[in-house]
Each structure stands twice: as structure tokens, then as C-alpha cells.
Enzyme design. Structure first.
Site, PDB file in Angstrom:
ATOM      1  N   GLU A   1     -18.150  13.393 -31.794  1.00 21.96           N
ATOM      2  CA  GLU A   1     -18.080  13.613 -33.245  1.00 21.96           C
ATOM      3  C   GLU A   1     -16.618  13.658 -33.678  1.00 21.96           C
ATOM      4  O   GLU A   1     -15.743  14.086 -32.918  1.00 21.96           O
ATOM      5  CB  GLU A   1     -18.822  14.914 -33.595  1.00 21.96           C
ATOM      6  CG  GLU A   1     -18.798  15.325 -35.050  1.00 21.96           C
ATOM      7  CD  GLU A   1     -19.360  14.304 -36.038  1.00 21.96           C
ATOM      8  OE1 GLU A   1     -18.960  13.121 -35.973  1.00 21.96           O
ATOM      9  OE2 GLU A   1     -20.128  14.692 -36.928  1.00 21.96           O
ATOM     10  N   ASP A   2     -16.360  13.223 -34.903  1.00 23.91           N
ATOM     11  CA  ASP A   2     -14.989  13.245 -35.405  1.00 23.91           C
ATOM     12  C   ASP A   2     -14.534  14.661 -35.769  1.00 23.91           C
ATOM     13  O   ASP A   2     -13.452  15.085 -35.388  1.00 23.91           O
ATOM     14  CB  ASP A   2     -14.823  12.295 -36.610  1.00 23.91           C
ATOM     15  CG  ASP A   2     -15.897  12.485 -37.685  1.00 23.91           C
ATOM     16  OD1 ASP A   2     -16.712  13.434 -37.589  1.00 23.91           O
ATOM     17  OD2 ASP A   2     -15.927  11.673 -38.634  1.00 23.91           O
TER      18      ASP A   2
END
Ligand code: IMP
Ligand code: MG
Length: 180
Positions: free
Chosen positions: A97-98
Site C-alpha cells: 500500500e502507498d
């Protein structure tokens, strides 16, 4: 646009050196390799660099989740917009995930993926804004903890813009309503 609305928070060089450290940690924890599941679209840049920092066998898949729309705050609503291409039962899965903000997206995704009986399920997030958490999320690897500011670049967007900035930047001047 006459003035840049952004200020650098994490330079491209720091991003890359931290990703090398994350890759080394993942190598150690997954000697037999791992399936990287990236959350579209923001995590794609991180996925591409992280996968190359891992020397063990890696496979990749993508999942789409919508949570924010065009706003800077979460609607609290999450839905699956694209499912994985393959089954994950019995596999070691690492969700890529960013950024973790409220935790709503990841807590939803973890509950969806757990039902598919992976052998293990962990999370790697490039950025973490711990002050904003409303749902607890167990994150195995974090690139950088950052303050409660809205950031763009290196895959992160505001209304689909700024993803291509090399550095992670704070969006200082809100661009206002999106004109399409
Ligand atoms: P959460 O569900 O609130 O944890 O939100 C996670 C998602 O919101 C991320 O995958 C991003 O797409 C988006 N998001 C959260 N904070 C930011 C930010 O500062 N900049 C850009 N996108 C963000
Ligand atoms: Mg996202």
C-alpha cells in the site's frame, strides 16, 4: 500554474534507500518468496521498486479499492473495484500500500483477503500517518511515518494528478474543485 503547489517531504533518493532496506527485511522474512498484492493505483510505483529490491521469488497481483473519490477526506465507504486475478489460498501474501491514513481501506481489505485463507497475510506501507488512524491496522513494514499532511507524488494523487512527481511532496495550495 505559476507557482508549485508542492513542498518536498521525502526525496526520491531517500525513498529508494528506504525501499532497499525494506527489500532486505522482506528477503529475510520470506526465504521462499512472496506474492505482492498492490492496491491500485497509488501503490504501483512503490510495488515496481519494492519488487526489484527483493531477491527472493516474487509474483505480483493487483486489487482495486475505492475509498476517497476526488475528495481529500475519506468518505468512509470502501468497495472492491477490481479483484485479484488468482486465488491466494495457501500463499504467503504481502499487501503493498502507498499510505495508511484512517486505516479504513486496509482493515476492509484484510478482512476480505483473510476469508480466502492465505498461508500468511501481512502489510507493507510506504507511508503511515498514525495520527489519523480510526481503525487499527497491523502493519508489518513501514517506509516512513509522516505527519498529518496531504501528500502527493511517487504514485500518490490528488484527484488523479501529481502521481508522476519523483519525490513525495506536501500539497500546500489546495487546487480547488477539479475542472474536467
Ligand atoms: P485510509 O483508508 O484512510 O487509510 O486511506 C488510504 C488511502 O487513501 C490510500 O490508499 C490513499 O489512496 C488515500 N490517501 C490517504 N492519505 C493520502 C494522502 O495524503 N495523499 C494521497 N492519498 C492519500
Ligand atoms: Mg490508495
Amino acid at each position: 500554474m505559476t507557482e508549485s503547489p508542492t513542498r518536498i517531504l521525502v526525496t526520491a533518493d531517500r525513498i529508494q534507500s528506504r525501499i532497499r532496506e525494506l527489500g532486505a527485511a522482506i528477503d529475510k522474512d520470506y526465504p521462499n518468496g512472496v506474492l505482492l498484492v498492490a492496491i491500485l493505483k497509488g501503490a504501483c510505483f512503490f510495488l515496481a521498486d519494492l519488487a526489484r529490491a527483493i531477491t527472493r521469488p516474487v509474483r505480483i497481483d493487483f486489487i482495486g479499492i475505492s475509498s476517497y473519490g476526488k475528495s481529500k477526506t475519506s468518505s468512509g465507504e470502501v468497495k472492491l473495484t477490481k479483484d485479484l486475478d488468482s486465488a491466494i489460498d495457501g500463499l504467503d501474501v504481502l499487501v503493498v500500500e502507498d499510505i495508511i491514513d484512517s486505516g479504513i481501506t486496509l482493515s476492509y481489505l484484510v478482512s476480505v483477503l483473510e476469508q480466502r485463507k492465505p498461508r500468511s497475510l501481512r502489510i507493507v506501507a510506504l507511508l503511515d500517518k498514525p495520527d489519523r488512524r480510526v481503525r487499527p491496522v497491523d502493519v508489518a513494514y513501514v517506509g516512513f511515518q509522516i505527519p498529518d499532511e496531504f501528500v502527493v507524488g511517487y504514485g500518490l494523487d490528488y484527484a488523479e494528478s501529481y502521481r508522476n512527481l519523483a519525490d513525495i511532496c506536501v500539497l500546500e495550495v489546495p487546487p480547488g474543485p477539479v475542472v474536467r
